[in-house]
Design a protein around this motif. Structure first.
Motif, PDB file in Angstrom:
ATOM      1  N   LEU A   1      29.778   3.334  17.175  1.00 63.28           N
ATOM      2  CA  LEU A   1      30.295   3.105  17.626  1.00 63.28           C
ATOM      3  C   LEU A   1      30.232   1.226  16.669  1.00 63.28           C
ATOM      4  CD1 LEU A   1      31.403   2.727  21.114  1.00 63.28           C
ATOM      5  CD2 LEU A   1      32.477   3.825  19.714  1.00 63.28           C
ATOM      6  N   PHE A   2      29.672   1.592  15.457  1.00 64.32           N
ATOM      7  CA  PHE A   2      28.718   0.456  14.422  1.00 64.32           C
ATOM      8  C   PHE A   2      30.050  -0.289  13.991  1.00 64.32           C
ATOM      9  CE2 PHE A   2      27.169  -0.167  10.602  1.00 64.32           C
ATOM     10  CZ  PHE A   2      25.729  -1.325  10.425  1.00 64.32           C
ATOM     11  N   LYS A   3      31.655   0.338  13.709  1.00 60.67           N
ATOM     12  CA  LYS A   3      32.617  -0.539  13.425  1.00 60.67           C
ATOM     13  C   LYS A   3      33.129  -2.167  14.088  1.00 60.67           C
ATOM     14  CE  LYS A   3      37.793   0.021  11.934  1.00 60.67           C
ATOM     15  NZ  LYS A   3      37.938  -1.146  12.424  1.00 60.67           N
TER      16      LYS A   3
ATOM     17  N   VAL B   1      30.508  -3.394  15.393  1.00 56.28           N
ATOM     18  CA  VAL B   1      29.001  -4.356  14.915  1.00 56.28           C
ATOM     19  C   VAL B   1      29.586  -5.321  14.117  1.00 56.28           C
ATOM     20  CG1 VAL B   1      26.970  -4.744  14.153  1.00 56.28           C
ATOM     21  CG2 VAL B   1      27.586  -3.113  16.540  1.00 56.28           C
ATOM     22  N   ASN B   2      30.363  -4.551  12.748  1.00 59.01           N
ATOM     23  CA  ASN B   2      30.802  -4.991  11.726  1.00 59.01           C
ATOM     24  C   ASN B   2      31.985  -5.639  12.158  1.00 59.01           C
ATOM     25  OD1 ASN B   2      29.361  -4.337   9.173  1.00 59.01           O
ATOM     26  ND2 ASN B   2      30.098  -2.327   9.237  1.00 59.01           N
ATOM     27  N   ASP B   3      33.158  -5.301  12.824  1.00 62.27           N
ATOM     28  CA  ASP B   3      34.134  -6.465  13.354  1.00 62.27           C
ATOM     29  C   ASP B   3      33.767  -7.356  13.745  1.00 62.27           C
ATOM     30  OD1 ASP B   3      35.666  -4.793  11.645  1.00 62.27           O
ATOM     31  OD2 ASP B   3      36.032  -4.011  13.782  1.00 62.27           O
TER      32      ASP B   3
ATOM     33  N   GLY C   1      25.968  -6.285  10.119  1.00 62.24           N
ATOM     34  CA  GLY C   1      25.529  -4.601   9.905  1.00 62.24           C
ATOM     35  C   GLY C   1      24.732  -4.618   9.510  1.00 62.24           C
ATOM     36  N   ASP C   2      25.063  -5.216   7.861  1.00 59.49           N
ATOM     37  CA  ASP C   2      23.653  -4.990   7.026  1.00 59.49           C
ATOM     38  C   ASP C   2      22.365  -4.775   7.527  1.00 59.49           C
ATOM     39  OD1 ASP C   2      25.772  -4.178   4.837  1.00 59.49           O
ATOM     40  OD2 ASP C   2      24.945  -5.845   3.692  1.00 59.49           O
ATOM     41  N   GLU C   3      21.913  -6.066   8.091  1.00 61.77           N
ATOM     42  CA  GLU C   3      20.942  -5.982   8.812  1.00 61.77           C
ATOM     43  C   GLU C   3      20.586  -5.034   9.667  1.00 61.77           C
ATOM     44  OE1 GLU C   3      17.103  -6.873   9.090  1.00 61.77           O
ATOM     45  OE2 GLU C   3      18.622  -8.612   6.951  1.00 61.77           O
TER      46      GLU C   3
ATOM     47  N   ALA D   1      17.085  10.278   3.825  1.00 60.73           N
ATOM     48  CA  ALA D   1      18.107   9.252   3.229  1.00 60.73           C
ATOM     49  C   ALA D   1      19.774   8.845   3.725  1.00 60.73           C
ATOM     50  CB  ALA D   1      18.887  10.799   1.816  1.00 60.73           C
ATOM     51  N   ARG D   2      20.195   7.989   2.587  1.00 58.58           N
ATOM     52  CA  ARG D   2      21.017   7.376   3.170  1.00 58.58           C
ATOM     53  C   ARG D   2      22.048   8.064   2.810  1.00 58.58           C
ATOM     54  NH1 ARG D   2      23.215   0.687   2.125  1.00 58.58           N
ATOM     55  NH2 ARG D   2      25.443   1.582   3.670  1.00 58.58           N
ATOM     56  N   TRP D   3      22.472   8.668   3.774  1.00 56.06           N
ATOM     57  CA  TRP D   3      24.215  10.200   3.358  1.00 56.06           C
ATOM     58  C   TRP D   3      25.404   9.477   3.287  1.00 56.06           C
ATOM     59  CZ3 TRP D   3      22.268  14.821   1.306  1.00 56.06           C
ATOM     60  CH2 TRP D   3      22.875  14.981   1.224  1.00 56.06           C
TER      61      TRP D   3
HETATM   62  N1  LIG Z   1      27.321  -3.697   7.391  1.00 53.19           N
HETATM   63  C1  LIG Z   1      28.035  -2.564   7.098  1.00 53.19           C
HETATM   64  N2  LIG Z   1      28.795  -1.641   7.406  1.00 53.19           N
HETATM   65  C2  LIG Z   1      29.299  -0.300   7.289  1.00 53.19           C
HETATM   66  C3  LIG Z   1      28.113   0.262   6.014  1.00 53.19           C
HETATM   67  N3  LIG Z   1      28.533   1.002   5.176  1.00 53.19           N
HETATM   68  C4  LIG Z   1      29.380   1.503   6.150  1.00 53.19           C
HETATM   69  N4  LIG Z   1      29.849   0.787   7.310  1.00 53.19           N
HETATM   70  C5  LIG Z   1      30.555   0.707   8.572  1.00 53.19           C
HETATM   71  O1  LIG Z   1      30.154   1.567   9.592  1.00 53.19           O
HETATM   72  C6  LIG Z   1      31.535   1.507  10.342  1.00 53.19           C
HETATM   73  C7  LIG Z   1      31.826   2.925  10.514  1.00 53.19           C
HETATM   74  O2  LIG Z   1      32.260   3.111  11.051  1.00 53.19           O
HETATM   75  P1  LIG Z   1      33.170   4.697  11.603  1.00 53.19           P
HETATM   76  O3  LIG Z   1      33.731   5.329  10.586  1.00 53.19           O
HETATM   77  O4  LIG Z   1      34.813   4.115  12.068  1.00 53.19           O
HETATM   78  O5  LIG Z   1      32.395   4.637  12.857  1.00 53.19           O
HETATM   79  P2  LIG Z   1      31.553   4.265  14.705  1.00 53.19           P
HETATM   80  O6  LIG Z   1      32.489   2.825  14.401  1.00 53.19           O
HETATM   81  O7  LIG Z   1      29.815   3.616  13.809  1.00 53.19           O
HETATM   82  O8  LIG Z   1      32.001   5.497  15.321  1.00 53.19           O
HETATM   83  P3  LIG Z   1      31.322   6.167  15.688  1.00 53.19           P
HETATM   84  O9  LIG Z   1      30.892   6.992  14.445  1.00 53.19           O
HETATM   85  O10 LIG Z   1      32.600   7.587  15.689  1.00 53.19           O
HETATM   86  O11 LIG Z   1      30.235   6.669  16.838  1.00 53.19           O
HETATM   87  C8  LIG Z   1      32.639   1.399   9.669  1.00 53.19           C
HETATM   88  O12 LIG Z   1      32.363  -0.358  10.094  1.00 53.19           O
HETATM   89  C9  LIG Z   1      32.230   0.577   7.749  1.00 53.19           C
HETATM   90  O13 LIG Z   1      32.499  -0.706   7.127  1.00 53.19           O
HETATM   91  C10 LIG Z   1      27.112  -1.017   4.850  1.00 53.19           C
HETATM   92  O14 LIG Z   1      26.771  -0.880   4.630  1.00 53.19           O
HETATM   93  N5  LIG Z   1      26.947  -1.901   5.570  1.00 53.19           N
END
Ligand SMILES: Nc1nc2c(ncn2[C@@H]2O[C@H](COP(=O)(O)OP(=O)(O)OP(=O)(O)O)[C@@H](O)[C@H]2O)c(=O)[nH]1
Length: 375
Positions: free
Chosen positions: A249-251, A253-255, A262-264, A284-286
């Protein structure tokens, strides 16, 4: 801009590659010097006899002095064609340069002590040789300390012990010595510019292979490593494992906290993963927030332990955005090589295992061990 006085150094991690490069260079120069010796030394011998006649009786002595460099040149060429590897190139380059200098200083002393009319010719020969041998000093002044040091010290000692007056001795050695100083400067400048060019090339290579955000390998570099590891594992019948890792659910964190946070998090995660694997493994960052870890010589049990270690390292120690604690977890999928025709099959299994981990609730490790598991 690089300062003229800044003495460049090769960083420790690039030193083996630099030594390799220097060895190849020394080999080229040693072979070049050997061919030049084989062609020029007999030519000089003939010209001394024909154009600038050497006094009667000296022809044989001169030939004797010229034999050692000819022998060494032949040995160098033999090594070049028979022993392509090994530490000989720099040793032979230095020894050949030294022997040529000893030959020329020897000829000068011989003719000076005998008082022949060709002593001046021999001084000119020593000046020319001093300039020419600078090329074989691939490590700069360090090599020339041997190549120049021994012959010039011998020359000065012989002149002093033979009772040559200081004015005559100075007349004989001053110009060759000046040439030696110039030779040292040229060899050192060439060495320094080679170090600079090597470092620049390595930096370019490093940048082309590295992800700028995390410092991990990029996808292209990992693909290269996978091909090599797969070939090695097929030849030696040993296994390797791949772990595909993706933040949960990284999205969100960014949102919520912004892209910089997110970068940190990605940088911190890279550190945690680095700390969880062996030095010979590769990470690797894939993709965006997806990472691929290559565990060399590793079976499924060990791979699961490593993947679990990474999961705990992410889950148990908080990530921070300023004073805010970020609840971050990671899902991981493991694939182990199993007679696959290429690494793409193993990647696919690790990817499917990761998908399974996400489906089963995230913050967990899954494995697809058998090729048939994925179907
Ligand atoms: N800060 C940052 N975010 C990144 C980078 N590359 C990808 N992302 C973010 O990673 C998130 C990936 O989101 P999703 O693919 O929807 O997956 P997720 O929210 O992690 O959910 P799940 O993988 O299903 O657990 C997106 O918000 C991308 O913008 C980056 O270099 N920096």
């Amino acid at each position: 801009m690089t300062s003229l006085w800044h003495y460049p150094r090769v960083p420790a991690e690039w030193r083996p590659a630099f030594r390799d490069y220097q060895r190849r260079l020394a080999r080229q120069y040693a072979v070049l010097a050997a061919w030049v010796t084989l062609i020029m030394v007999p030519l000089f011998h003939v010209s001394d006899w024909w154009i600038d006649p050497v006094p009667q009786g000296f022809w044989g002595y001169d030939l004797l002095m010229r034999l050692p460099p000819l022998m060494l040149a032949l040995i160098t060429l033999w090594l070049h064609y028979r022993r392509p590897d090994g530490p000989w190139p720099r040793i032979m380059a230095i020894t050949l340069g030294l022997t040529i200098m000893l030959m020329t200083t020897g000829l000068l002393v011989l003719h000076h002590l005998a008082g022949t009319e060709v002593t001046d010719l021999m001084v000119r020969g020593l000046i020319m040789t001093t300039a020419a041998v600078a090329i074989v000093a691939t490590a700069g002044i360090r090599d020339l300390a041997v190549i120049y040091g021994i012959p010039f010290a011998g020359l000065l000692i012989l002149l002093a012990s033979s009772g040559t007056d200081s004015v005559t001795a100075m007349g004989l050695v001053i110009h060759p010595l000046m040439m030696a100083v110039i030779g040292c400067i040229i060899a050192e400048v060439l060495f320094i510019s080679r170090v600079r060019a090597f470092n620049d090339r390595q930096k370019l290579h490093h940048n082309a292979m590295t992800d700028p955000l995390t410092g991990l390998l990029n996808r292209r570099a990992m693909e290269g490593q996978l091909q090599v590891e797969h070939a090695r594992s097929s030849r030696h019948h040993n296994t390797y494992a791949l772990v595909m890792a993706d933040l949960d659910l990284f999205k969100h964190v960014n949102d919520t906290y912004g892209h910089d946070v997110g970068d940190e998090v990605l940088r911190d995660l890279a550190e945690r993963m680095r700390a969880s694997v062996r030095i010979e493994d590769a990470i690797a960052r894939w993709g965006g927030e997806e990472f691929l870890i290559l565990l060399r010589a590793t079976g499924s049990e060990e791979a699961l332990i490593v993947a679990e270690k990474i999961r705990r390292k992410v889950n148990e120690k908080a990530f921070y955005a300023g004073a805010t604690t970020l609840p971050i977890t990671i899902s991981l999928g493991v694939g182990v090589v199993d007679g696959d025709p290429d690494p793409d099959e193993v990647i696919k299994r690790a990817d499917q295992a990761l998908y399974r981990a996400k489906e089963n609730g995230r913050d967990r490790v899954e494995i697809l061990e058998q090729a048939s598991d994925g179907n």
